[in-house]
Structure formats: structure tokens, C-alpha cells
Design a protein around this motif. Structure first.
Motif, mmCIF file in Angstrom:
data_model
loop_
_atom_site.group_PDB
_atom_site.id
_atom_site.type_symbol
_atom_site.label_atom_id
_atom_site.label_comp_id
_atom_site.label_asym_id
_atom_site.label_seq_id
_atom_site.Cartn_x
_atom_site.Cartn_y
_atom_site.Cartn_z
ATOM 1 N N ILE A 163 11.246 -1.860 8.558
ATOM 2 C CA ILE A 163 12.669 -2.621 8.340
ATOM 3 C C ILE A 163 12.353 -3.926 7.452
ATOM 4 N N ILE A 164 12.821 -3.952 6.345
ATOM 5 C CA ILE A 164 12.510 -5.120 5.542
ATOM 6 C C ILE A 164 13.728 -6.442 6.165
ATOM 7 N N MET A 165 13.073 -7.584 6.262
ATOM 8 C CA MET A 165 14.266 -8.373 6.603
ATOM 9 C C MET A 165 14.144 -9.671 5.666
ATOM 10 N N ASP A 166 15.108 -9.911 4.835
ATOM 11 C CA ASP A 166 15.060 -10.651 3.702
ATOM 12 C C ASP A 166 15.916 -11.965 4.067
ATOM 13 N N GLU A 167 15.091 -13.091 4.239
ATOM 14 C CA GLU A 167 15.539 -14.234 4.571
ATOM 15 C C GLU A 167 16.554 -13.978 5.976
ATOM 16 N N PRO A 168 16.430 -13.479 7.056
ATOM 17 C CA PRO A 168 17.030 -13.205 8.194
ATOM 18 C C PRO A 168 17.731 -14.101 8.704
ATOM 19 N N THR A 169 17.246 -15.337 8.812
ATOM 20 C CA THR A 169 17.616 -16.647 9.494
ATOM 21 C C THR A 169 18.599 -17.636 8.499
ATOM 22 N N SER A 170 18.634 -17.420 7.567
ATOM 23 C CA SER A 170 19.365 -18.360 6.537
ATOM 24 C C SER A 170 20.696 -19.072 7.094
ATOM 25 N N SER A 171 21.358 -18.194 7.742
ATOM 26 C CA SER A 171 22.831 -18.330 8.217
ATOM 27 C C SER A 171 22.753 -18.593 9.760
ATOM 28 N N LEU A 172 21.764 -18.620 10.405
ATOM 29 C CA LEU A 172 21.560 -18.805 11.992
ATOM 30 C C LEU A 172 21.242 -19.964 12.285
ATOM 31 N N SER A 173 21.820 -20.155 13.597
ATOM 32 C CA SER A 173 21.521 -21.413 14.410
ATOM 33 C C SER A 173 20.279 -21.043 15.062
ATOM 34 N N ARG A 174 19.465 -22.172 15.624
ATOM 35 C CA ARG A 174 18.057 -22.134 16.278
ATOM 36 C C ARG A 174 18.285 -21.093 17.399
ATOM 37 N N THR A 175 19.460 -21.232 18.357
ATOM 38 C CA THR A 175 19.684 -20.274 19.532
ATOM 39 C C THR A 175 19.961 -18.723 19.076
ATOM 40 N N GLU A 176 20.441 -18.767 17.882
ATOM 41 C CA GLU A 176 20.610 -17.290 17.416
ATOM 42 C C GLU A 176 19.242 -16.847 16.726
#
Length: 498
Positions: A163-176
Motif C-alpha cells: 500500500i502506497i500512502m501519499d501525504e496521508p496526514t496532510s488534512s488530518l488533526s493530530r488525534t486523527e
């Protein structure tokens, strides 16, 4: 240890540019492997080759020691290679279950959708990755983080090996982000290899097992995450071939503070953003893709709404509810995509140059004299050194640099009090960039406040009288020349100082 995926001497060129040069790396089962590098290092091209979007010019790809020829993204998915892109690809109007099994829906012997099986199997997948989502929920009712989990569930349901994850946290809060990391740990325990593409240094050191560094299309090194520091990793990413610490000289201009003041700008992508731009000052805001730069520019110009915050110009509170009201109240905006938003490509230089001043040059009954347009266009072509056959040449036939000068020229004719520029030199050659920087300096010297939003650290250091650093919708740092270094800015941008 056996590799789940091996990339061996892969090269890729596009017309006139070699993007990847003999790239080799491997991903082990149950490993989170970071792929890092500056913008333009070749990361996107490499993951597009692995996922079947592009085909390599040369080289070999192996899955569990068997050579595979990935000719399409569909074939990549059949082989067990799936990608979760930064821009989500869910279908909002469908349920979670329908998205997970999209194109692979279970059917009854008579060929109809087997809805009971669909929801039952989808719920099993969701439970497997440890997330609490009802499979019957419509995706458009979910927050972004949970929509991303739906994409990951789709990958798991397809029996992914990689599984390739491309910038997976760019729209997430720290909790997410922490919830995502918990899911990643579950995927690791299932033996799935994960390629993790990110600019977030602190997250890379938190979740990954190994790191591969790309620079200028070549592999610099692959290291165990626990055997390298933040500072060492940044140095490997940027290299030593260029003077990355070139900083604008401290200004001698008489800057009058608080020409523009933004206080507490907040919406779904911005969080209490507060800053100012002075008269004759160039303020740079630098951040990675997804940091909120473009959203801030759009909010300033009335394209996006804010739930909280205010903006003042020369001490007067502005009410900006549309681009037209922004223009009338003294703002100009060079968008990040000149071809999509900044130019009318089918119109000529003359018509584009005068687009935002038609109200000023319109005559009786609203008609505009072509002679007036020609005169103003020729003036702009001379002052900005726009290379065109004449005012009547269609802008679609100009080079990227000259197109961008046309975009700038229309705002200079409007004479805004504050000029906002989003990624102003994207796709422009080095020589024209230097011209553009000089033009911005001239604009500021005449009294305009200039705000430059960019993901290019070197550009930000080169043009800014004062530099702000943005990450995840917040201003997280402020620096002034000469006390700025490339490494320092990059570490703050990516969270490496946390």
C-alpha cells in the motif's frame, strides 16, 4: 529478509528531462518504508511507476522475487499494489461498503448485487483495520479522516501486498493522525508493506522502519529510521551542490507596519492565522503542499469563507465576500495556476492585461476602446519585458514565464494596495524567476505590500523581507534575514524541530 517489492535500476524520462536515474529500493513485508525528498526529487514519478500510471524506460520491478510488468493501474491493483493518494478518490454519494468494493461488488447467482454480503464483508474489513465506521453510512457524511480510512479499507479488501500512502496526514488533526498510525500498525501485523511518502519529518520518525532518500531523481541512501537524526536526514535531502542558505539582504526600505493585518482567520483548513504585511514590505509564507497556503490566499480574496477572523487595510476593517469586493477594496491576487485561473487563454495579451481594469477604461455605454487597451498593453509589455509578437497575440502561445508576466501586469495596472501571489514562479525557468523577483522588489518599493506564498524554500528566502512558516493551517514560525538558513526553515516546515 525476503522483499515484498523490489525496484531495480528504474529510469524514467519525459521530453527534455530525466526524472529518475537507475533508482533501486525494496520494501519488506510488514514494513513502513518512508520515501522522502524535496519537491521535484522524483517521488511522484516513482510511485506512479509502481502503481502502473507510468511505465519505466528501463529497469525491473519484482513482487516477492518474481518479475512483473505493470502496464496499468488496474494491473497493479490485481497484483496487490494499491495507492491512497493525497486527493481522495472516494465516491461521496455512495455508502462506505459500496466504496470499499467498488467495481468488485458481490453478486447473487442471478447477477444482481448481493447487498447483504456487501455490507457484511465491508464491515469485516473495517473491523479488521480497527476503525469504528458503519458500512451503511454515506461517505459524504464522514469527516476527511474517516473517508481516508474507507480508502485504506478498500486496499485491505483487495488483499493488498503493498500500500502506497501519499501525504496521508496532510488534512488530518493530530488525534486523527494517531488513529491512522494505529491502523498502519494493524496493517504491518498483517504483513502488508507500506510505502509512506511525506514531508512531515516528525511523523516519519514516529511511524517508519526505514527511509529512502531521493534527490534529483537518484537514490541518495536507504537507512534504518532509528540510525539517523532529523538534521542528518534534511542534509541528505537537500545535498550540498547548491547554496541553499542564500538569503535576501536585510531591507533598507522604509517599511510602514500593518498596512494589511489579518487576525484569527479560521475555517476547516486554517486555524487562528494572524499576521501582517507592511507598506513596501515583501512577506513570504512558506509551507509544504497541504499546509494551508492556498486556502489562506483564497480566503483573503473572498474565494473561501472564514468562520472567524477579520482583515484590516490601512486600519479599516474590510468586508470581503467575493473576489470583486476584494479587488474594489485594494487587493490583487495572482493564483497558483495561471492557466486555470489567471488567464483567459483564448484571449490576447491586450485583453488579458486589461481584464481587471475594464471598469476604469470603459467609455459611454460600457464600451472599451481597443486603442486604450493597446496603449496600456504595450506599456506593460515594455515595463515587464513581456516577449510577444504584439498586444494581439493570444496568450496561450506565450512561454510560461511570459504568461505569468501578463498575469502580473493586469494587477499592476489595477495598482492594488496589497498584492497576494500564490506559487508565483511555478513552471518558470531560472532566468525568468530572477526577473520576476526583481519585479516584485520594484512593486514593493513603490509602496505596495506584497505577500508571496510558496512551497519553494529557496524562493521564500530569496524574496522575503520577513518570512513566515506555515504548517497544517497555522503560522508556526517567523524569521528575518540574515538569520535564516535553509535547513532551519525546512525543519520547521516539516515538524523536525518538534
Amino acid at each position: 529478509m525476503e522483499s515484498a517489492l523490489s525496484i531495480i535500476s528504474v529510469s524514467k524520462s519525459f521530453p527534455g528531462v530525466q526524472v529518475l536515474k537507475n533508482v533501486s529500493m525494496d520494501v519488506r513485508p510488514g514494513e513502513v518504508h518512508a520515501l522522502v525528498g524535496e519537491n521535484g526529487a522524483g517521488k511522484s514519478t516513482l510511485i506512479n511507476i509502481i502503481s502502473g500510471v507510468y511505465r519505466p524506460d528501463s529497469g525491473e520491478i519484482k513482487l516477492f522475487d518474481e518479475t512483473v510488468d505493470i502496464q496499468s493501474s488496474h494491473q497493479a491493483r490485481r497484483l496487490g499494489i494499491n495507492t491512497v493518494y493525497q486527493e481522495l478518490s472516494v465516491v461521496p454519494q455512495l455508502t462506505v461498503a459500496e466504496n470499499i468494493f467498488l467495481g468488485r461488488e458481490p453478486r447473487t447467482p442471478s447477477g444482481f448485487f448481493d447487498w447483504n454480503t456487501l455490507f457484511k464483508e465491508a464491515q469485516k474489513v473495517i473491523d479488521t483495520i480497527g476503525y469504528e465506521i458503519d458500512a451503511r453510512t454515506r461517505v459524504d457524511t464522514l469527516p476527511i479522516a474517516e473517508q481516508q480510512m474507507v480508502e485504506i479499507a478498500r486496499c485491505v479488501s483487495a488483499e493488498s501486498k503493498i500500500i502506497i500512502m501519499d501525504e496521508p496526514t496532510s488534512s488530518l488533526s493530530r488525534t486523527e493522525v494517531l488513529k491512522l498510525f494505529k491502523t498502519i500498525e494493524t496493517l504491518k501485523s498483517e504483513g502488508i508493506g507500506i510505502i509512506y511518502v511525506s514531508h512531515e519529518m516528525n511523523e516519519i520518525f514516529e511511524i517508519t522502519d526505514r527511509i529512502t532518500v531521493l534527490r534529483n531523481g537518484e537514490i541518495v541512501t536507504t537507512v534504518n529510521t532509528d540510525e539517523i537524526t532529523h538534521a542528518e536526514l534534511v542534509r541528505l535531502m537537500v545535498g550540498r551542490e547548491v547554496d541553499f542558505d542564500e538569503v535576501k539582504e536585510p531591507t533598507t526600505k522604509e517599511i510602514e507596519p500593518d498596512l494589511l493585518r489579518v487576525e484569527g482567520f479560521t475555517n476547516s483548513r486554517l486555524h487562528d492565522v494572524t499576521f501582517s504585511v507592511g507598506k513596501r514590505e515583501i512577506v513570504g509564507i512558506v509551507g509544504i503542499v497541504g499546509s494551508g497556503k492556498t486556502e489562506l490566499a483564497r480566503a483573503l480574496f473572498g474565494l473561501d469563507k472564514v468562520s472567524h477572523g477579520k482583515i484590516t487595510l490601512e486600519g479599516k476593517v474590510l468586508n470581503i465576500d467575493s473576489p470583486l469586493s476584494a479587488i474594489k477594496q485594494g487587493l490583487g491576487y495572482v493564483t497558483e495556476s495561471r492557466r486555470d485561473d489567471g488567464l483567459a487563454l483564448v484571449l490576447c495579451v491586450r485583453e488579458n492585461t486589461c481584464l481587471v481594469i475594464l471598469d476604469q477604461i470603459a467609455k459611454l455605454l460600457g464600451f472599451v476602446r481597443q486603442g486604450d487597451e493597446n496603449s496600456l498593453a504595450r506599456q506593460s509589455m515594455s515595463e515587464l519585458s513581456i516577449k510577444a509578437t504584439g498586444p494581439n497575440q493570444r496568450v496561450e502561445y506565450l512561454s510560461g514565464g511570459n504568461q505569468q508576466k501578463v498575469v502580473l501586469s493586469k494587477w499592476l495596472l489595477r495598482n492594488p494596495k496589497v498584492l497576494v501571489l500564490d506559487e508565483p514562479t511555478r513552471g518558470i525557468d531560472v532566468g525568468t524567476r530572477q526577473e520576476f523577483y526583481s519585479l516584485l522588489e520594484e512593486v514593493s518599493e513603490k509602496g505596495t505590500g506584497v505577500l508571496v506564498l510558496t512551497s519553494d524554500v529557496r524562493e521564500a528566502m530569496r524574496v522575503s523581507d520577513r518570512l513566515l512558516i506555515m504548517r497544517k493551517g497555522r503560522i508556526v514560525g517567523e524569521l528575518k534575514p540574515p538569520n535564516i538558513s535553509y535547513t532551519q526553515v525546512l525543519e520547521i516546515m516539516t515538524g523536525g524541530t518538534e
